[in-house]
Write an enzyme that holds these catalytic residues in place. Structure first.
Site, short mmCIF file in Angstrom:
data_model
loop_
_atom_site.label_atom_id
_atom_site.label_comp_id
_atom_site.label_asym_id
_atom_site.label_seq_id
_atom_site.Cartn_x
_atom_site.Cartn_y
_atom_site.Cartn_z
N SER A 91 0.78 -1.19 0.05
CA SER A 91 0.12 -0.01 -0.15
C SER A 91 0.77 1.39 0.07
O SER A 91 1.53 1.39 -0.94
CB SER A 91 -0.92 0.00 1.26
OG SER A 91 -1.97 1.03 1.13
N HIS A 197 -8.41 1.60 -0.20
CA HIS A 197 -8.35 0.61 -1.48
C HIS A 197 -9.89 0.41 -1.56
O HIS A 197 -9.92 -0.93 -2.33
CB HIS A 197 -7.54 -0.60 -1.06
CG HIS A 197 -6.12 -0.14 -1.03
ND1 HIS A 197 -5.28 0.00 -2.20
CD2 HIS A 197 -5.17 0.09 0.13
CE1 HIS A 197 -4.03 0.28 -1.60
NE2 HIS A 197 -3.73 0.37 -0.46
#
Length: 308
Positions: A91, A197
């Protein structure tokens, strides 16, 4: 072939005092923090070393701080003559990997992470998103439970064969957590400020792409592995567009690790606070050597392992 991969951790790993020993032990790390402070507009060392947990956990602060401490780990390794054979991140960690691979300069990397952190903080403040880690379940069961839960919730981080993170609207995430508990599975809510996300970050993703459109970038100078594809990426035709899609797409970390293993990488060093990624490597890839570098002792252990 250099078979060492450097892994850059993501948001949630932050902890008060992180990176202090690396800062005190390296003039290059201190220069890194000074550069970051100039670009961010606040004292990065003071934030990392003196801020309380609540302050450090705020998205607009957590992301630049983790980015800096992760790059401090890489800098300390390079001070010892240890260079990555490949880089990958989880991430937020992809941004540290981009800098390590020479895609962004350090100056531009701080600018990009600043834009990302501020955009995501604003998005989190206008939505009721949440995230939770589901432990001990396979991916298919996680997807099935999410699909059967009323509201918007879905798998977003494929961390290991037995750990998947879900995210979405808070009521749906809480309902899914209860469903997992009834199946005898452990569900742990994550201390983050939004549903990362997912489509709840779409506004922030667009804002980020617009903010960084004019920031220059290069093609990777060493093997770079992507969360978005789970594979090695040798070039970027539109990096702002890639990072926009990255913010609203699942993190394919298990697929990424499999690709690294297939590529011949045997040593994995996590840089940044905590041991989340090195722990995932240990549980996922047999026959590898996962290490982490956050403290002086960690650095000594990594140097002894790799340099002999």
């Amino acid at each position: 072939m250099n078979k060492t991969c450097i892994l850059f951790c993501g948001q949630g790993s932050q902890t008060p005092g992180m990176g202090r020993e690396l800062y005190e032990g390296s003039e290059n790390v201190r220069r890194l923090f000074a550069l970051g402070s100039e670009i961010l507009g606040y004292d990065l060392a003071k934030l990392c070393f003196e801020a309380d947990e609540a302050t450090l956990s705020r998205t607009e602060y957590a992301q630049p701080a983790i980015f800096a401490v992760s790059l401090a780990g890489l800098t300390a390794l390079r001070d010892r003559g240890i260079e990555p054979g490949a880089v990958a991140g989880h991430s937020l960690g992809e941004y540290g990997a981009l800098c390590a691979a020479g895609v962004y300069s350090l100056e531009d990397g701080f600018q990009v992470v600043k834009a990302r952190a501020e955009a995501m903080a604003r998005a989190a403040g206008t939505s009721s998103g949440a995230m939770a880690a589901i432990l001990g379940s396979d991916e298919e069961t996680v997807a099935k439970v999410c699909g059967e839960t009323e509201g918007y919730v879905l798998p977003v981080n494929y961390n290991s064969p037995a750990q998947t993170v879900i995210a979405g609207e808070e009521p749906a995430v809480l309902a899914a957590m209860e469903a997992f508990s009834q199946l005898g599975l452990r569900a742990v809510r994550l201390q983050v400020s939004g549903a990362f996300h997912t489509r709840l970050m779409a506004g922030a993703a667009g804002e980020l792409a617009g903010a960084i459109r004019e920031i220059p970038y290069q093609q990777p100078s060493l093997p770079y592995y992507s969360n978005l594809t789970g594979e090695r990426m040798e070039s970027f035709s539109d990096l702002p567009g890639y990072l926009r899609q990255h913010m609203v797409s699942p993190v394919l970390f298990t697929k990424e690790l499999a690709a690294l293993k297939a590529g011949g990488y045997e040593s994995f060093i996590e840089v940044g606070p905590g041991k989340v990624l090195s722990g995932l490597v240990k549980r996922t890839l047999r026959g590898t050597r996962p290490l982490n570098v956050e403290t002086a002792a960690d650095l000594e252990k990594a140097a002894a392992s790799l340099l002999g």
